[in-house]
Write a protein that holds these residues in place. Structure first.
Motif, PDB file in Angstrom:
ATOM      1  N   ILE A   1       0.844  -1.195   0.000  1.00  0.00           N
ATOM      2  CA  ILE A   1       0.000   0.000   0.000  1.00  0.00           C
ATOM      3  C   ILE A   1       0.880   1.246   0.000  1.00  0.00           C
ATOM      4  CG2 ILE A   1      -1.799   1.299   1.205  1.00  0.00           C
ATOM      5  CD1 ILE A   1      -2.820  -1.393   0.284  1.00  0.00           C
ATOM      6  N   LYS A   2       0.600   2.157  -0.907  1.00  0.00           N
ATOM      7  CA  LYS A   2       1.261   3.473  -0.909  1.00  0.00           C
ATOM      8  C   LYS A   2       0.180   4.540  -0.775  1.00  0.00           C
ATOM      9  CE  LYS A   2       4.423   6.492  -3.471  1.00  0.00           C
ATOM     10  NZ  LYS A   2       3.609   7.719  -3.342  1.00  0.00           N
ATOM     11  N   ILE A   3       0.193   5.253   0.344  1.00  0.00           N
ATOM     12  CA  ILE A   3      -0.820   6.271   0.629  1.00  0.00           C
ATOM     13  C   ILE A   3      -0.147   7.420   1.381  1.00  0.00           C
ATOM     14  CG2 ILE A   3      -2.907   4.833   0.626  1.00  0.00           C
ATOM     15  CD1 ILE A   3      -2.528   4.340   3.584  1.00  0.00           C
ATOM     16  N   ASN A   4      -0.924   8.457   1.638  1.00  0.00           N
ATOM     17  CA  ASN A   4      -0.400   9.594   2.400  1.00  0.00           C
ATOM     18  C   ASN A   4      -0.559   9.397   3.900  1.00  0.00           C
ATOM     19  OD1 ASN A   4       0.080  10.935  -0.056  1.00  0.00           O
ATOM     20  ND2 ASN A   4      -1.988  11.747  -0.081  1.00  0.00           N
ATOM     21  N   SER A   5      -1.658   8.773   4.309  1.00  0.00           N
ATOM     22  CA  SER A   5      -1.940   8.639   5.740  1.00  0.00           C
ATOM     23  C   SER A   5      -2.721   7.365   6.022  1.00  0.00           C
ATOM     24  CB  SER A   5      -2.751   9.844   6.247  1.00  0.00           C
ATOM     25  OG  SER A   5      -2.023  11.044   6.101  1.00  0.00           O
TER      26      SER A   5
ATOM     27  N   ILE B   1      -1.435   3.780  -4.304  1.00  0.00           N
ATOM     28  CA  ILE B   1      -1.398   2.492  -5.005  1.00  0.00           C
ATOM     29  C   ILE B   1      -1.763   1.409  -4.000  1.00  0.00           C
ATOM     30  CG2 ILE B   1       0.021   0.867  -6.335  1.00  0.00           C
ATOM     31  CD1 ILE B   1       1.952   3.198  -6.927  1.00  0.00           C
ATOM     32  N   TYR B   2      -2.675   0.522  -4.399  1.00  0.00           N
ATOM     33  CA  TYR B   2      -3.049  -0.612  -3.555  1.00  0.00           C
ATOM     34  C   TYR B   2      -2.723  -1.898  -4.319  1.00  0.00           C
ATOM     35  CZ  TYR B   2      -6.467   3.168  -2.442  1.00  0.00           C
ATOM     36  OH  TYR B   2      -7.096   4.362  -2.205  1.00  0.00           O
ATOM     37  N   ILE B   3      -1.928  -2.786  -3.714  1.00  0.00           N
ATOM     38  CA  ILE B   3      -1.505  -4.029  -4.370  1.00  0.00           C
ATOM     39  C   ILE B   3      -1.906  -5.216  -3.486  1.00  0.00           C
ATOM     40  CG2 ILE B   3       0.454  -5.337  -5.292  1.00  0.00           C
ATOM     41  CD1 ILE B   3       1.979  -2.624  -5.391  1.00  0.00           C
ATOM     42  N   PHE B   4      -2.533  -6.211  -4.103  1.00  0.00           N
ATOM     43  CA  PHE B   4      -2.933  -7.428  -3.387  1.00  0.00           C
ATOM     44  C   PHE B   4      -2.477  -8.636  -4.195  1.00  0.00           C
ATOM     45  CE2 PHE B   4      -5.863  -4.021  -2.425  1.00  0.00           C
ATOM     46  CZ  PHE B   4      -5.825  -3.995  -1.043  1.00  0.00           C
ATOM     47  N   GLY B   5      -1.620  -9.461  -3.592  1.00  0.00           N
ATOM     48  CA  GLY B   5      -1.059 -10.611  -4.291  1.00  0.00           C
ATOM     49  C   GLY B   5       0.413 -10.378  -4.578  1.00  0.00           C
ATOM     50  N   ASP B   6       1.227 -11.438  -4.453  1.00  0.00           N
ATOM     51  CA  ASP B   6       2.670 -11.266  -4.574  1.00  0.00           C
ATOM     52  C   ASP B   6       3.172 -11.271  -6.011  1.00  0.00           C
ATOM     53  OD1 ASP B   6       2.438 -13.964  -5.185  1.00  0.00           O
ATOM     54  OD2 ASP B   6       4.351 -14.452  -4.253  1.00  0.00           O
TER      55      ASP B   6
ATOM     56  N   PRO C   1       0.585 -13.480 -12.089  1.00  0.00           N
ATOM     57  CA  PRO C   1       0.191 -12.107 -12.433  1.00  0.00           C
ATOM     58  C   PRO C   1      -1.297 -11.924 -12.660  1.00  0.00           C
ATOM     59  CG  PRO C   1       2.164 -12.744 -13.631  1.00  0.00           C
ATOM     60  CD  PRO C   1       1.652 -13.984 -12.955  1.00  0.00           C
ATOM     61  N   SER C   2      -1.967 -12.933 -13.187  1.00  0.00           N
ATOM     62  CA  SER C   2      -3.394 -12.782 -13.478  1.00  0.00           C
ATOM     63  C   SER C   2      -4.226 -12.670 -12.204  1.00  0.00           C
ATOM     64  CB  SER C   2      -3.894 -13.964 -14.315  1.00  0.00           C
ATOM     65  OG  SER C   2      -3.776 -15.177 -13.585  1.00  0.00           O
ATOM     66  N   GLU C   3      -3.689 -13.165 -11.068  1.00  0.00           N
ATOM     67  CA  GLU C   3      -4.419 -13.107  -9.803  1.00  0.00           C
ATOM     68  C   GLU C   3      -4.082 -11.862  -8.997  1.00  0.00           C
ATOM     69  OE1 GLU C   3      -3.807 -16.644  -7.573  1.00  0.00           O
ATOM     70  OE2 GLU C   3      -4.804 -17.958  -9.040  1.00  0.00           O
ATOM     71  N   GLN C   4      -2.981 -11.204  -9.347  1.00  0.00           N
ATOM     72  CA  GLN C   4      -2.581 -10.008  -8.597  1.00  0.00           C
ATOM     73  C   GLN C   4      -3.498  -8.842  -8.944  1.00  0.00           C
ATOM     74  OE1 GLN C   4       1.270  -8.199  -9.582  1.00  0.00           O
ATOM     75  NE2 GLN C   4       1.745  -8.180  -7.398  1.00  0.00           N
ATOM     76  N   LYS C   5      -3.995  -8.158  -7.933  1.00  0.00           N
ATOM     77  CA  LYS C   5      -4.909  -7.033  -8.133  1.00  0.00           C
ATOM     78  C   LYS C   5      -4.209  -5.740  -7.725  1.00  0.00           C
ATOM     79  CE  LYS C   5      -9.252  -9.590  -7.604  1.00  0.00           C
ATOM     80  NZ  LYS C   5      -8.655 -10.924  -7.737  1.00  0.00           N
ATOM     81  N   ILE C   6      -4.254  -4.755  -8.625  1.00  0.00           N
ATOM     82  CA  ILE C   6      -3.619  -3.460  -8.373  1.00  0.00           C
ATOM     83  C   ILE C   6      -4.621  -2.355  -8.674  1.00  0.00           C
ATOM     84  CG2 ILE C   6      -1.712  -1.915  -8.979  1.00  0.00           C
ATOM     85  CD1 ILE C   6      -0.073  -4.317  -9.794  1.00  0.00           C
ATOM     86  N   TYR C   7      -4.683  -1.381  -7.774  1.00  0.00           N
ATOM     87  CA  TYR C   7      -5.580  -0.232  -7.919  1.00  0.00           C
ATOM     88  C   TYR C   7      -4.777   1.052  -7.727  1.00  0.00           C
ATOM     89  CZ  TYR C   7      -9.395  -3.584  -6.999  1.00  0.00           C
ATOM     90  OH  TYR C   7     -10.261  -4.652  -7.036  1.00  0.00           O
ATOM     91  N   ILE C   8      -5.239   2.119  -8.366  1.00  0.00           N
ATOM     92  CA  ILE C   8      -4.811   3.459  -7.981  1.00  0.00           C
ATOM     93  C   ILE C   8      -6.077   4.250  -7.629  1.00  0.00           C
ATOM     94  CG2 ILE C   8      -2.784   3.397  -9.474  1.00  0.00           C
ATOM     95  CD1 ILE C   8      -4.292   5.498 -11.268  1.00  0.00           C
TER      96      ILE C   8
END
Length: 690
Positions: free
Chosen positions: A532-536, A592-597, A601-608
């Motif tokens: 997870i990359k966030i400000n707070s 940035i939110y990342i779930f899965g190592d 790759p098809s199972e890894q979920k990434i959001y901004i």
């Protein structure tokens, strides 16, 4: 509260963040003139902290109801007391760094001095300057029965003088020192490059303004007032909302004081009387050893611009490698999703796309949410062009964006006059999302182009903040975005979504579900990961799920620039959590939110998205996060995250003792993630091979 040892108080964590800003002012590896900027940022950050956070806590204290913070169980009074104690410690650190900075600037021909360092003849020259150029524009006051204590404006400088009359009576004099007529820095005529602060000059000669009195004690003072007005608490629905907000902005300037700064120590009796006069506890008086307003450092920087090596290497946003500005942006987006990374890449492609949409006969409507925009906004110009070309332009402009209310009010008027449909934030929720939807009617039917970002539609801050912007022609994403706008137009929030994460109803719960999936993987003996990359980070529900994830064996990496209420590396609780903070040349702002190592790759979920993991974002705002489907963009986001995570130049790691420690070592080549990202845009092959 079984996890209490894993929590840190929000306000004290914020002060740690501001200390990291102050550390950059004292960092010898930062160019000297840039360190002045960090010193000023430290002060403006602290001003806003007192105006908003301390102001809110003091309102809670005065309500008569005991309110406890939900993680460390501290009362409002306990938090304010701890804040004041910590701020007084930090101000001593600031004084040491300020003295160091002034000493390092001295060899470059810039000197800030006081009267102790002037010759008698130079003192006479300044006295003459005071008599002719300053004194005529001052309005000294005497406080007495016929002259009540004046209202002191927020963050303005005043000379405070304790006087003795000829009959021995004590009086108080006050002189406003903030004036547009004379400069803040007064140059000594016989010493080019040598300056005195105007308030110090006024204070030195203040006896000339009170010739019938003897000056016993004197100090420069500066008051900070509460600015945290909740429009929802006082709004009268029979009033025009925009006019109401304008009234509220004016009201803010006269709210209760939360801090009083003094440049010199005065006797305790006079200090208590001053506190009583302004309506503040003596505990909220802070004695400073540095100038009370640091904005003058930018005038010093102007004098240093010709000196080599004192500023950062000049950088400018580069064109995106993913787009050809000579061709239709919309046509290119229809073929492939595009990610823009600010400030390393330019915002120009997005602005060009808006202008293209304004002229495109297939475009039916443009809808946007605006939270903060530049004062001379090209984005506003593009929306006006679209409206004047007959497009339906719907803009939700959030008038409650703190300290940007006046600019947003002005922009709303401009848009409305051009024919745009303007709606304001929802009554119970601020609209903080960064969402733009272009709706087209093509030969194939309805078609959407959607942009979702982590930062504001602000050309100025896009050159100063690290942010991400995804532009996609994915129709499911577009359909979800259309539903978001449909709800906003009805004064509602969406209850469900197919792919977007949308607060307040469909973000926190979905983040928790994604974390549960990683917990399940770990329970099955599979590799599990959360990045997870966030400000707070303050949302207790999410914090507790992170703790549970760590206990289950999920590897967790967090990049949190500012407030972090979670303590890592607590045995048996947060052993698997690593937390760093980056404070550098550019303000880290992307989420940035990342779930899965990534093993599959098809199972890894990434959001901004636009949301930090704060309760205000997850429960009290309209926020939008978007899934990234394009594998090339996923790889790029992973590269951004991993590079930031490995930052040893600007990254500091949080320990289980709640202390942030530098990761910099002289023996190893340091990693400066922001410089790497800029190097990659200047050398395109680098990012292709990343």
């Amino acid at each position: 509260m079984e996890n209490i040892k894993c929590y840190t108080n929000r306000e004290l964590s914020w002060l740690q963040f501001n200390e990291r800003v102050l550390d950059e002012a004292g960092n010898p590896r930062v160019p000297l003139a840039e360190r002045l900027t960090f010193a000023s940022i430290y002060q403006t950050n602290l001003d806003e902290f007192f105006m908003v956070r301390v102001g809110t806590l003091m309102v809670q204290m005065n309500s008569g109801e005991e309110i406890r913070e939900n993680k460390t169980n501290m009362t409002s009074a306990e938090q304010v007391s701890a804040i004041l104690e910590r701020v007084k410690e930090l101000e001593l650190k600031k004084a040491r760094i300020y003295e160091q900075l002034m000493g390092e600037i001295d060899p470059y021909g810039i000197h800030i001095i006081n009267f102790n360092k002037l010759s008698e003849s130079e003192g006479e020259v300044l006295e003459n300057y005071f008599d002719n150029n300053i004194a005529p524009f001052l309005s000294p006051m005497i406080i007495g029965k016929q002259q009540p204590f004046p209202f002191l404006n927020n963050k303005q400088l005043y000379a405070y003088v304790i006087l003795s009359s000829k009959n021995g009576k004590t009086k108080v004099g006050i002189v406003p020192c903030t004036n547009s007529v004379f400069s803040r820095l007064i140059e000594i005529p016989s010493r080019p490059g040598t300056f005195m602060l105007c308030e110090e000059l006024i204070l030195h000669f203040v006896s000339k303004l009170y010739e019938n009195y003897t000056v016993k004690e004197k100090s420069v003072i500066r008051i900070t007032r509460n600015a945290d007005i909740d429009a929802a608490d006082v709004y009268d629905e029979d009033l025009d909302y925009r006019n109401f907000m304008e009234h509220l902005i004016k009201q803010r300037t006269r709210l209760s004081p939360v801090r009083l700064e003094m440049s010199r120590i005065i006797n305790e009796k006079s200090k208590i009387e001053l506190a009583s006069s302004v309506g503040i506890s003596p505990l909220h008086i802070i004695n400073e050893q540095t100038p009370l307003d640091m904005s003058f450092v930018f005038q010093i920087q102007d004098r240093l611009h010709t000196k080599p090596g004192l500023f950062y290497k000049k950088r400018s946003p580069r064109p995106s490698l993913s787009l050809d500005l000579r061709k239709s942006i919309i046509a290119q987006i229809e073929k492939k999703d595009v990610l823009l990374s600010y400030p390393f890449e330019s915002m120009k492609p997005f602005i060009n796309m808006l202008h293209e949409a304004a002229d495109d006969t297939s475009v039916v409507s443009i809808k946007m949410t605006l939270y903060r925009v530049a004062d001379k906004s090209k984005i506003i110009d593009a929306l006006i062009e679209a409206a004047e070309n007959g497009k339906e332009v719907v803009v939700l402009i959030e008038l409650r964006a703190r300290f940007d209310e006046a600019n947003n009010i002005e922009m709303s008027r401009r848009l409305e006059e051009a024919g745009c449909r303007i709606i304001y934030g929802l009554g119970d929720y601020k609209v903080h999302s960064k969402l733009c939807l272009i709706t087209r009617h093509t030969k194939d039917g309805l078609s959407y182009i959607t942009q979702i970002g982590t930062g504001n539609y602000n050309e100025k801050t896009s050159r100063l903040y690290t942010d991400l912007s995804l532009i996609t022609a994915d129709q499911k994403i577009g359909s979800d975005a259309a539903n978001v706008f449909r709800a906003l137009l009805l004064g509602e929030t969406v209850e469900s979504t197919d792919c977007l994460l949308v607060a307040p109803n469909c973000l926190q719960n979905k983040i928790l579900e994604l974390m549960d999936s990683e917990i399940k993987k770990a329970a099955e003996g599979k590799k599990a990961y959360i990045g997870i990359k966030i400000n707070s980070l303050t949302d207790k529900v999410i914090i507790d799920k992170l703790i549970k994830s760590s206990e289950a064996g999920v590897r967790i990496e967090l990049i949190i620039r500012g407030i972090c209420c979670l303590v890592p590396q607590i045995h048996g609780k947060t052993d698997n959590i690593k937390i760093i903070s980056i404070v550098g040349r550019y303000l880290e702002h992307s989420r940035i939110y990342i779930f899965g190592d990534g093993e599959n790759p098809s199972e890894q979920k990434i959001y901004i998205g636009s949301a930090d993991f704060m309760t205000r974002n997850t429960e009290r705002r309209v926020e939008v996060a978007v899934p990234v489907y394009d594998q090339d963009i996923k790889n790029r986001l992973l590269h951004i995250f991993n590079t930031a995570m490995s930052d040893t130049e600007k990254g500091k790691e949080l320990g289980n003792d709640r202390i942030y420690r530098s990761r910099y070592t002289e023996s190893e080549k340091s990693v400066n993630s922001q410089e790497i990202f800029y190097d990659e845009t200047y050398r395109p092959s680098a990012i292709k091979n990343a």
